[in-house]
Design a protein around this motif. Structure first.
Motif, short mmCIF file in Angstrom:
data_model
loop_
_atom_site.label_atom_id
_atom_site.label_comp_id
_atom_site.label_asym_id
_atom_site.label_seq_id
_atom_site.Cartn_x
_atom_site.Cartn_y
_atom_site.Cartn_z
N LEU A 186 0.83 -1.21 0.00
CA LEU A 186 0.00 0.00 0.00
C LEU A 186 0.86 1.26 0.00
CD1 LEU A 186 -2.86 -1.00 2.43
CD2 LEU A 186 -3.01 -0.65 -0.03
N THR A 230 2.22 1.66 -3.53
CA THR A 230 1.13 2.03 -4.43
C THR A 230 0.71 3.48 -4.20
OG1 THR A 230 0.35 -0.25 -4.35
CG2 THR A 230 -1.16 1.36 -5.24
N TRP A 231 0.63 3.89 -2.95
CA TRP A 231 0.21 5.26 -2.62
C TRP A 231 1.21 6.29 -3.13
CZ3 TRP A 231 1.70 8.33 2.01
CH2 TRP A 231 0.91 9.48 2.15
N SER A 270 -4.17 7.51 -8.07
CA SER A 270 -5.12 7.32 -6.97
C SER A 270 -6.19 6.28 -7.30
CB SER A 270 -5.76 8.64 -6.59
OG SER A 270 -6.50 9.15 -7.68
N SER A 271 -6.59 6.18 -8.56
CA SER A 271 -7.60 5.17 -8.90
C SER A 271 -7.04 3.75 -8.76
CB SER A 271 -8.12 5.38 -10.32
OG SER A 271 -7.08 5.21 -11.25
N ARG A 272 -5.79 3.56 -9.13
CA ARG A 272 -5.15 2.25 -8.97
C ARG A 272 -4.95 1.95 -7.48
NH1 ARG A 272 -1.73 -0.50 -12.73
NH2 ARG A 272 -3.33 0.29 -14.12
N PHE A 273 -4.57 2.98 -6.70
CA PHE A 273 -4.42 2.81 -5.25
C PHE A 273 -5.75 2.38 -4.63
CE2 PHE A 273 -4.81 4.62 -0.96
CZ PHE A 273 -3.83 3.87 -0.33
N HIS A 274 -6.83 2.99 -5.07
CA HIS A 274 -8.14 2.63 -4.54
C HIS A 274 -8.46 1.16 -4.80
CE1 HIS A 274 -12.57 2.55 -4.31
NE2 HIS A 274 -12.37 3.43 -3.34
N ASN A 275 -8.14 0.68 -5.99
CA ASN A 275 -8.38 -0.73 -6.33
C ASN A 275 -7.53 -1.65 -5.44
OD1 ASN A 275 -10.16 0.01 -8.31
ND2 ASN A 275 -8.65 -0.14 -9.96
N LEU A 283 -6.33 -0.91 -2.51
CA LEU A 283 -6.83 -0.78 -1.13
C LEU A 283 -8.05 -1.66 -0.91
CD1 LEU A 283 -6.53 0.66 1.58
CD2 LEU A 283 -8.02 2.45 0.68
N ILE A 284 -8.96 -1.71 -1.86
CA ILE A 284 -10.15 -2.57 -1.74
C ILE A 284 -9.73 -4.04 -1.70
CG2 ILE A 284 -12.20 -3.38 -2.97
CD1 ILE A 284 -12.58 -0.48 -3.89
N SER A 308 -8.08 -4.73 1.66
CA SER A 308 -9.07 -4.78 2.74
C SER A 308 -9.81 -6.11 2.77
CB SER A 308 -10.08 -3.64 2.58
OG SER A 308 -9.43 -2.40 2.62
#
Length: 64
Positions: A27, A30-31, A36-41, A43-44, A47
């Motif tokens: 993470l 990636t961050w 940010s859209s790839r980071f969101h994926n 992160l999901i 999680s």
């Protein structure tokens, strides 16, 4: 056979801590380096994986 030797040598919580550390590194990378859209994926996905580890840990305690 090798699996039983490894599991007796290291307790389960060491593997759980290793998973948390590995995902924290993923993470962080990636961050810092990816959009940010790839980071969101990621992160999901992370999680969901960590929820699975939590569920497996709870199941080990409940059904021991």
């Amino acid at each position: 056979m090798a699996y039983n030797i490894i599991m007796k040598k290291y307790p389960y919580w060491i593997y759980v801590v290793g998973v948390f550390v590995a995902w924290a590194i993923v993470l962080l990378i990636t961050w810092n380096f990816i959009s940010s859209s790839r980071f969101h994926n990621v992160l999901i996905f992370c999680s969901g994986f960590l929820l699975g580890v939590l569920a497996a840990s709870l199941a080990r305690k409940v059904f021991k």
